[in-house]
Design a protein around this motif. Structure first.
Motif, PDB file in Angstrom:
ATOM      1  N   ALA A 140       0.826  -1.203   0.000  1.00  0.00           N
ATOM      2  CA  ALA A 140       0.000   0.000   0.000  1.00  0.00           C
ATOM      3  C   ALA A 140       0.861   1.255   0.000  1.00  0.00           C
ATOM      4  O   ALA A 140       2.002   1.256   0.471  1.00  0.00           O
ATOM      5  CB  ALA A 140      -0.926  -0.005   1.213  1.00  0.00           C
ATOM      6  N   THR A 141       0.313   2.342  -0.537  1.00  0.00           N
ATOM      7  CA  THR A 141       0.933   3.664  -0.480  1.00  0.00           C
ATOM      8  C   THR A 141       0.055   4.550   0.403  1.00  0.00           C
ATOM      9  O   THR A 141      -1.056   4.154   0.771  1.00  0.00           O
ATOM     10  CB  THR A 141       1.034   4.292  -1.891  1.00  0.00           C
ATOM     11  OG1 THR A 141      -0.279   4.705  -2.311  1.00  0.00           O
ATOM     12  CG2 THR A 141       1.600   3.296  -2.890  1.00  0.00           C
ATOM     13  N   PRO A 142       0.522   5.759   0.754  1.00  0.00           N
ATOM     14  CA  PRO A 142      -0.334   6.649   1.567  1.00  0.00           C
ATOM     15  C   PRO A 142      -1.640   7.022   0.876  1.00  0.00           C
ATOM     16  O   PRO A 142      -2.559   7.528   1.537  1.00  0.00           O
ATOM     17  CB  PRO A 142       0.560   7.886   1.770  1.00  0.00           C
ATOM     18  CG  PRO A 142       1.951   7.366   1.659  1.00  0.00           C
ATOM     19  CD  PRO A 142       1.891   6.288   0.619  1.00  0.00           C
ATOM     20  N   ARG A 143      -1.735   6.783  -0.434  1.00  0.00           N
ATOM     21  CA  ARG A 143      -2.916   7.228  -1.179  1.00  0.00           C
ATOM     22  C   ARG A 143      -3.743   6.101  -1.765  1.00  0.00           C
ATOM     23  O   ARG A 143      -4.881   6.323  -2.166  1.00  0.00           O
ATOM     24  CB  ARG A 143      -2.470   8.146  -2.336  1.00  0.00           C
ATOM     25  CG  ARG A 143      -1.889   9.477  -1.881  1.00  0.00           C
ATOM     26  CD  ARG A 143      -1.068  10.124  -2.975  1.00  0.00           C
ATOM     27  NE  ARG A 143       0.080   9.274  -3.348  1.00  0.00           N
ATOM     28  CZ  ARG A 143       1.212   9.206  -2.647  1.00  0.00           C
ATOM     29  NH1 ARG A 143       1.359   9.920  -1.549  1.00  0.00           N
ATOM     30  NH2 ARG A 143       2.177   8.399  -3.031  1.00  0.00           N
ATOM     31  N   HIS A 144      -3.178   4.881  -1.841  1.00  0.00           N
ATOM     32  CA  HIS A 144      -3.904   3.827  -2.532  1.00  0.00           C
ATOM     33  C   HIS A 144      -3.561   2.456  -1.971  1.00  0.00           C
ATOM     34  O   HIS A 144      -2.622   2.301  -1.197  1.00  0.00           O
ATOM     35  CB  HIS A 144      -3.604   3.878  -4.038  1.00  0.00           C
ATOM     36  CG  HIS A 144      -4.788   3.548  -4.886  1.00  0.00           C
ATOM     37  ND1 HIS A 144      -5.259   2.266  -5.044  1.00  0.00           N
ATOM     38  CD2 HIS A 144      -5.615   4.334  -5.624  1.00  0.00           C
ATOM     39  CE1 HIS A 144      -6.314   2.281  -5.838  1.00  0.00           C
ATOM     40  NE2 HIS A 144      -6.554   3.531  -6.202  1.00  0.00           N
ATOM     41  N   ILE A 145      -4.334   1.450  -2.409  1.00  0.00           N
ATOM     42  CA  ILE A 145      -4.193   0.095  -1.900  1.00  0.00           C
ATOM     43  C   ILE A 145      -2.846  -0.521  -2.251  1.00  0.00           C
ATOM     44  O   ILE A 145      -2.346  -1.400  -1.562  1.00  0.00           O
ATOM     45  CB  ILE A 145      -5.352  -0.790  -2.415  1.00  0.00           C
ATOM     46  CG1 ILE A 145      -5.370  -2.122  -1.685  1.00  0.00           C
ATOM     47  CG2 ILE A 145      -5.278  -0.977  -3.921  1.00  0.00           C
ATOM     48  CD1 ILE A 145      -6.597  -2.967  -1.985  1.00  0.00           C
ATOM     49  N   SER A 146      -2.214  -0.057  -3.356  1.00  0.00           N
ATOM     50  CA  SER A 146      -0.866  -0.525  -3.718  1.00  0.00           C
ATOM     51  C   SER A 146      -0.230   0.456  -4.677  1.00  0.00           C
ATOM     52  O   SER A 146      -0.912   1.290  -5.292  1.00  0.00           O
ATOM     53  CB  SER A 146      -0.916  -1.918  -4.366  1.00  0.00           C
ATOM     54  OG  SER A 146      -1.272  -1.837  -5.732  1.00  0.00           O
ATOM     55  N   GLY A 147       1.114   0.345  -4.810  1.00  0.00           N
ATOM     56  CA  GLY A 147       1.821   1.227  -5.730  1.00  0.00           C
ATOM     57  C   GLY A 147       1.382   1.022  -7.164  1.00  0.00           C
ATOM     58  O   GLY A 147       1.150   1.987  -7.913  1.00  0.00           O
ATOM     59  N   ALA A 148       1.264  -0.239  -7.598  1.00  0.00           N
ATOM     60  CA  ALA A 148       0.846  -0.515  -8.976  1.00  0.00           C
ATOM     61  C   ALA A 148      -0.564  -0.004  -9.228  1.00  0.00           C
ATOM     62  O   ALA A 148      -0.856   0.549 -10.295  1.00  0.00           O
ATOM     63  CB  ALA A 148       0.930  -2.020  -9.254  1.00  0.00           C
ATOM     64  N   ALA A 149      -1.445  -0.175  -8.242  1.00  0.00           N
ATOM     65  CA  ALA A 149      -2.812   0.319  -8.397  1.00  0.00           C
ATOM     66  C   ALA A 149      -2.829   1.842  -8.496  1.00  0.00           C
ATOM     67  O   ALA A 149      -3.583   2.420  -9.299  1.00  0.00           O
ATOM     68  CB  ALA A 149      -3.673  -0.147  -7.228  1.00  0.00           C
ATOM     69  N   GLU A 150      -1.999   2.516  -7.697  1.00  0.00           N
ATOM     70  CA  GLU A 150      -1.937   3.978  -7.775  1.00  0.00           C
ATOM     71  C   GLU A 150      -1.438   4.419  -9.147  1.00  0.00           C
ATOM     72  O   GLU A 150      -1.958   5.389  -9.728  1.00  0.00           O
ATOM     73  CB  GLU A 150      -1.020   4.534  -6.685  1.00  0.00           C
ATOM     74  CG  GLU A 150      -0.890   6.049  -6.726  1.00  0.00           C
ATOM     75  CD  GLU A 150      -0.152   6.620  -5.527  1.00  0.00           C
ATOM     76  OE1 GLU A 150       0.476   7.686  -5.684  1.00  0.00           O
ATOM     77  OE2 GLU A 150      -0.202   6.003  -4.445  1.00  0.00           O
ATOM     78  N   GLU A 151      -0.454   3.715  -9.677  1.00  0.00           N
ATOM     79  CA  GLU A 151       0.067   4.057 -11.001  1.00  0.00           C
ATOM     80  C   GLU A 151      -0.992   3.880 -12.084  1.00  0.00           C
ATOM     81  O   GLU A 151      -1.095   4.695 -13.012  1.00  0.00           O
ATOM     82  CB  GLU A 151       1.300   3.198 -11.293  1.00  0.00           C
ATOM     83  CG  GLU A 151       2.498   3.577 -10.436  1.00  0.00           C
ATOM     84  CD  GLU A 151       3.541   2.483 -10.308  1.00  0.00           C
ATOM     85  OE1 GLU A 151       4.580   2.732  -9.659  1.00  0.00           O
ATOM     86  OE2 GLU A 151       3.328   1.374 -10.853  1.00  0.00           O
TER      87      GLU A 151
END
Length: 384
Positions: free
Chosen positions: A301-312
């Motif tokens: 997870a990132t501070p903004r989304h469930i995962s880095g790949a998902a945020e990208e």
């Protein structure tokens, strides 16, 4: 055929012909790396021209290893000449590639990028010319059984870079002017209501000795995935390189630049930053195309989304650029985290409500699908 070749067995002649063909490929790889570096070098505008070219060449060496492969080919040809025929010693007398690594061209006391490239080019091209000359005329130079007049020898190799070279001087080839008619796509409001950066296709016009030589469009291709698909990430990068190679001799002047956080992001610390935010700013927000790969994990997870790949993926969808999601159909291994697998299933189910997700069962199938997507994207983004 040369009387020198008559002394070789049929398999040895076939090997020498194969080396000649391989050498032409190595020569082509070096030329392609130089042309790609010429387009990429202006991004290093804060350093001298020669070092800018060296930095761009290092990037291409990390992608396709053209100089490493060239040195290995030269060694192979020399070993063959030494082992099988004293009459082929002239091949071993041709200049050997520089012993230094491409990284050394960045050092103040290292070789100049221009001479480094030209030396590699000569080492390969002169051997290719000599092999071709052997099959068509005779001895390529002095040695036992020689006697071919000098004016009938192999054609001298032109430098790749320099006043008389095919690509002009270093100071000129890296003088790139951004086209005044960049083509931004409209920004699209993201989930936060803040407009995400629009995608821009850069048109690089290369000026050589005052003359407009070519105009090339540069597209950045970002590769997203969790950490369980390292081989597949490399395959996508290889397909991008293969696309560039195929376009080398066409009228299309398009260069695709692969971007992977582990290779291209510059580590930096700062208040309010996190790793994914740095990747977004340095790479993702400049991407024109995104490939996202999944297997059995969604990622951290990132501070903004469930995962880095998902945020990208979400950030790129909000920008309106092509986003291609592919999932490996291999059976998950026993070591997969059940929670990660469940989160991945849930996220992919959500994505399927917004478009089409691809899949692949083999590396060969992945290569074919990535190449097909690249062809479509270039046509879509550049109207070609």
């Amino acid at each position: 055929m040369s009387h020198l070749l008559v002394r070789l067995s049929t398999p040895q002649k076939a090997t020498l012909r194969r080396y000649g063909k391989e050498g032409r490929n190595r020569k082509s790889d070096i030329a392609a790396a130089v042309q790609g570096a010429i387009l990429y070098a202006p991004s290093y505008h804060m350093i001298p021209a020669s070092k800018a070219l060296a930095s761009a060449l290092l990037y291409h060496e990390q992608i396709g290893h053209p100089f490493k492969k060239a040195r290995e080919w030269v060694t192979k040809v020399n070993d063959f000449a030494n082992q099988h025929s004293p009459e082929l010693q002239s091949l071993t007398q041709i200049e050997f590639p520089p012993p230094q690594d491409i990284m050394d061209t960045l050092e103040d006391d290292g070789p100049e990028a221009e001479e480094y490239v030209n030396a590699f080019h000569r080492a390969v091209a002169d051997r290719v010319n000599a092999i071709d000359f052997l099959f068509n005329h005779g001895n390529p130079g002095p040695g036992p059984g020689g006697g071919v007049p000098q004016d009938r020898g192999p054609t001298p190799t032109r430098p790749l870079i320099g006043p008389d070279g095919d690509s002009g001087r270093v100071e000129d080839v890296v003088k790139v002017i951004e086209s005044p008619h960049e083509e931004p796509a409209p920004g699209v409001p993201g989930k936060t209501g803040i407009e995400q950066p629009a995608t821009t296709v850069t048109h690089a016009s290369i000026e050589i000795t005052g003359e407009q030589r070519q105009v090339a469009s540069v597209l950045n291709v970002f590769i997203a995935s969790p950490g369980d698909l390292s081989e597949e990430r490399k395959i996508v990068k290889e397909v991008i390189q293969e696309w560039n190679r195929q376009q080398q001799h066409t009228s299309q002047k398009v260069l695709l630049i692969s971007q992977m956080w582990e290779e291209d992001a510059v580590p930096i610390l700062g208040e309010g930053l996190d790793g994914q935010a740095v990747i977004n700013e340095q790479l993702l927000d400049n991407a024109n195309i995104v490939f996202a790969l999944f297997y059995g994990r969604l990622g951290s997870a990132t501070p903004r989304h469930i995962s880095g790949a998902a945020e990208e993926i979400e950030r790129s969808i909000n920008r309106g650029i092509p986003v291609h999601v592919y999932r490996s159909k291999r059976d998950p291994s026993a070591g997969h985290d059940p929670q990660q697998y469940a989160e991945l299933q849930e996220y992919l189910s959500d994505l399927e409500k917004r478009g089409l997700i691809g899949s692949f069962r083999s590396h060969r199938e992945l290569r074919k699908k990535v190449m097909r997507a690249l062809v479509r994207d270039v046509q879509l983004l550049l109207g070609r």
